[in-house]
Design an enzyme around this catalytic site. Structure first.
Site, PDB file in Angstrom:
ATOM      1  N   LYS A 117       0.776  -1.028   0.194  1.00 17.78           N
ATOM      2  CA  LYS A 117       0.001   0.013   0.017  1.00 17.78           C
ATOM      3  C   LYS A 117       0.691   1.162   0.004  1.00 17.78           C
ATOM      4  O   LYS A 117       0.565   2.245  -0.341  1.00 17.78           O
ATOM      5  CB  LYS A 117      -0.985  -0.244   1.165  1.00 17.78           C
ATOM      6  CG  LYS A 117      -2.155  -1.092   0.842  1.00 17.78           C
ATOM      7  CD  LYS A 117      -3.437  -0.835   1.344  1.00 17.78           C
ATOM      8  CE  LYS A 117      -4.471  -1.615   1.069  1.00 17.78           C
ATOM      9  NZ  LYS A 117      -5.665  -1.320   1.631  1.00 17.78           N
ATOM     10  N   LYS A 199      -3.364  -9.491  -6.346  1.00 19.62           N
ATOM     11  CA  LYS A 199      -4.638  -9.562  -5.912  1.00 19.62           C
ATOM     12  C   LYS A 199      -5.366  -8.637  -6.336  1.00 19.62           C
ATOM     13  O   LYS A 199      -5.411  -7.578  -6.602  1.00 19.62           O
ATOM     14  CB  LYS A 199      -4.561 -10.024  -4.191  1.00 19.62           C
ATOM     15  CG  LYS A 199      -5.195  -8.835  -3.695  1.00 19.62           C
ATOM     16  CD  LYS A 199      -5.382  -9.050  -2.131  1.00 19.62           C
ATOM     17  CE  LYS A 199      -5.601  -7.845  -1.405  1.00 19.62           C
ATOM     18  NZ  LYS A 199      -6.866  -7.549  -0.555  1.00 19.62           N
ATOM     19  N   LYS A 202     -10.671  -3.954  -4.331  1.00 15.56           N
ATOM     20  CA  LYS A 202     -11.866  -3.111  -4.428  1.00 15.56           C
ATOM     21  C   LYS A 202     -11.447  -1.637  -5.047  1.00 15.56           C
ATOM     22  O   LYS A 202     -12.136  -0.956  -5.490  1.00 15.56           O
ATOM     23  CB  LYS A 202     -12.785  -2.972  -3.448  1.00 15.56           C
ATOM     24  CG  LYS A 202     -12.522  -2.488  -2.184  1.00 15.56           C
ATOM     25  CD  LYS A 202     -13.664  -2.654  -1.185  1.00 15.56           C
ATOM     26  CE  LYS A 202     -13.249  -3.306  -0.020  1.00 15.56           C
ATOM     27  NZ  LYS A 202     -12.150  -3.361   0.753  1.00 15.56           N
TER      28      LYS A 202
HETATM   29  N1  AQP Z   1      -8.527 -10.745  -3.876  1.00 16.34           N
HETATM   30  C1  AQP Z   1      -8.987 -11.407  -2.820  1.00 16.34           C
HETATM   31  N2  AQP Z   1      -9.125 -12.687  -2.742  1.00 16.34           N
HETATM   32  C2  AQP Z   1      -9.757 -13.303  -1.735  1.00 16.34           C
HETATM   33  N3  AQP Z   1     -10.145 -12.639  -0.561  1.00 16.34           N
HETATM   34  C3  AQP Z   1     -10.058 -11.311  -0.550  1.00 16.34           C
HETATM   35  N4  AQP Z   1     -10.190 -10.485   0.405  1.00 16.34           N
HETATM   36  C4  AQP Z   1      -9.797  -9.148  -0.260  1.00 16.34           C
HETATM   37  N5  AQP Z   1      -9.272  -9.236  -1.725  1.00 16.34           N
HETATM   38  C5  AQP Z   1      -9.396 -10.647  -1.769  1.00 16.34           C
HETATM   39  C6  AQP Z   1     -10.512 -10.548   1.555  1.00 16.34           C
HETATM   40  O1  AQP Z   1     -11.631  -9.486   1.798  1.00 16.34           O
HETATM   41  C7  AQP Z   1     -11.543  -9.217   3.171  1.00 16.34           C
HETATM   42  C8  AQP Z   1     -11.825  -7.900   3.396  1.00 16.34           C
HETATM   43  O2  AQP Z   1     -10.757  -7.319   2.703  1.00 16.34           O
HETATM   44  P1  AQP Z   1     -10.547  -5.622   3.296  1.00 16.34           P
HETATM   45  O3  AQP Z   1     -11.647  -4.621   2.869  1.00 16.34           O
HETATM   46  O4  AQP Z   1     -10.272  -5.361   4.764  1.00 16.34           O
HETATM   47  O5  AQP Z   1      -9.348  -4.949   2.619  1.00 16.34           O
HETATM   48  P2  AQP Z   1      -8.485  -5.637   1.474  1.00 16.34           P
HETATM   49  O6  AQP Z   1      -7.908  -7.087   1.888  1.00 16.34           O
HETATM   50  O7  AQP Z   1      -7.324  -4.697   1.528  1.00 16.34           O
HETATM   51  O8  AQP Z   1      -9.397  -5.764   0.418  1.00 16.34           O
HETATM   52  P3  AQP Z   1      -9.264  -4.985  -0.968  1.00 16.34           P
HETATM   53  O9  AQP Z   1     -10.506  -5.481  -1.766  1.00 16.34           O
HETATM   54  O10 AQP Z   1      -8.108  -5.020  -1.662  1.00 16.34           O
HETATM   55  O11 AQP Z   1      -9.464  -3.552  -0.355  1.00 16.34           O
HETATM   56  P4  AQP Z   1      -8.676  -2.290  -0.818  1.00 16.34           P
HETATM   57  O12 AQP Z   1      -8.571  -1.966  -2.381  1.00 16.34           O
HETATM   58  O13 AQP Z   1      -9.396  -1.038  -0.227  1.00 16.34           O
HETATM   59  O14 AQP Z   1      -7.380  -2.415  -0.222  1.00 16.34           O
HETATM   60  C9  AQP Z   1     -10.347  -9.871   3.853  1.00 16.34           C
HETATM   61  O15 AQP Z   1     -10.889 -10.969   4.479  1.00 16.34           O
HETATM   62  C10 AQP Z   1      -9.697 -10.160   2.389  1.00 16.34           C
HETATM   63  O16 AQP Z   1      -8.844 -11.235   3.035  1.00 16.34           O
END
Ligand code: AQP
Length: 334
Positions: A117, A199, A202
């Site tokens: 990040k 990965k 969102k």
């Molecule tokens: N690509 C993924 N595959 C499987 N699981 C995923 N998770 C996120 N991306 C994947 C799971 O979703 C939950 C919530 O995640 P989060 O919102 O706390 O933050 P994150 O992991 O940083 O998710 P994002 O989508 O990548 O958000 P941004 O873009 O805002 O950083 C967790 O259980 C995570 O494992």
């Protein structure tokens, strides 16, 4: 009446930092829905975490409600679970401070999400981005959960939460339960369609992520454009990251094994396979979206769910926080 005490407890959350993706769904939400009958569940929308990256305030507020409506749309029942916003339960921020005094600089420096990040947001490498895993440890430990259902990208953070809990327990006495991560077998790490070695996230713009509110055309288009390799055989193999990812997505939505998928598409090319994946994902999302549209249009009901949820969550969280304050030696007038 169900006896909440004999059930094991789980806690999990998602950041309202955009519209949820099929990664969030397959890695987290879908499992929550499956676990809700057997566990005492706390499902949180972690808005405090979201501001580690700049958010537009009006969008953040809206994304909190959208995330809650998506929880409901995938079948998470507010009568069985505590559904709440992290900022509505002040104990999260309070415990986070205490735990930060039991977390080492070196431990936080090793977190891969911090490295990823800070590379992505090099103009805003704030202290919150660095201490994010401490707040996450507080989120978890407040509820004394047995399991934390997450995608595998969060494994390192949960290990740190366990280390912090063990350290605190050793300095004082048994205070926190040591939680286990709980990861799905398939869908544990859904990769970006445009960059299948990273990965799916969102907060990514472009065509790498499929959002739960994408319409059928968008889903089909993104999957059609998904990066694959120069081959044509639908087969799970090392080095075929794009195809492996699409096979994982197809498997997660249909329940088919990789062998079954390889047989189904034997002699057919990537084009036919991508179309089948697109149709399958779009159909699954249409069902979620129908339900989402009903929930998001009733703000009064969403507010009530959040109020009830934060009361339930606060009850447990406060109990843990009071115990922690007592152990570290904070003076109480009660
Ligand atoms: N690509 C993924 N595959 C499987 N699981 C995923 N998770 C996120 N991306 C994947 C799971 O979703 C939950 C919530 O995640 P989060 O919102 O706390 O933050 P994150 O992991 O940083 O998710 P994002 O989508 O990548 O958000 P941004 O873009 O805002 O950083 C967790 O259980 C995570 O494992």
């Amino acid at each position: 009446m169900e006896n909440m005490d004999i059930k094991k407890t789980i806690l999990s959350g998602v950041q309202p930092s955009g519209t949820l993706t099929i990664g969030n769904y397959l890695g987290a939400l879908r499992n929550w829905a499956k676990m809700q009958n057997d566990y005492n569940c706390y499902f949180c929308v972690v808005d405090l975490h979201a501001i580690t990256v700049r958010q537009v305030p009006a969008e953040l507020r809206q994304n909190c409600l959208k995330t809650l409506a998506l929880y409901l749309a995938v079948g998470i029942d507010p009568n069985k679970n505590a559904l709440f916003l992290q900022s509505h339960v002040p104990a999260h921020a309070e415990l986070s401070w205490v735990l930060s005094c039991y977390t080492m600089y070196g431990e936080l420096s090793r977190m891969t999400q911090f490295k990823d990040k800070s590379a992505k947001h090099s103009d805003n490498i704030n202290a919150g981005l660095f201490t994010y895993p401490v707040l996450m440890a507080a989120d978890i430990l407040l509820y004394q959960p047995d399991l934390v259902p997450v995608g595998s990208d969060q494994k390192q953070h949960i290990e740190l939460a366990r280390d912090i809990a063990n350290r605190f327990n050793n300095v004082y006495s048994e205070t926190f339960k040591i939680p286990e991560p709980y990861m799905p077998k398939i869908g544990t790490r859904i990769m970006s369609l445009s960059e299948p070695t990273s990965k799916m996230s969102k907060s990514d713009s472009g065509d790498g992520s499929i959002f739960l509110l994408d319409n059928k055309d968008a889903v089909i288009r993104k999957i059609k454009r998904a990066v694959t390799d120069s081959g044509s055989e639908v087969r799970y193999a090392e080095g075929k990251d794009g195809i492996n990812n699409l096979m994982s997505i197809y498997s997660a939505f249909t329940g088919k094994t990789f062998d079954e998928i390889e047989n189904e598409f034997s002699g057919k090319g990537y084009g036919d396979f991508k179309l089948a994946v697109g149709e399958t994902v779009a159909d699954a999302l249409a069902d979620i979206q129908d339900k989402y549209n009903v929930f998001i249009s009733d703000k009064e009901q969403l507010n009530k769910i959040l109020l009830d949820g934060s009361q339930k969550a606060s009850y447990t969280a406060e109990k843990t926080l009071r115990k922690v304050y007592r152990k570290v030696g904070f003076y109480s007038i009660k």
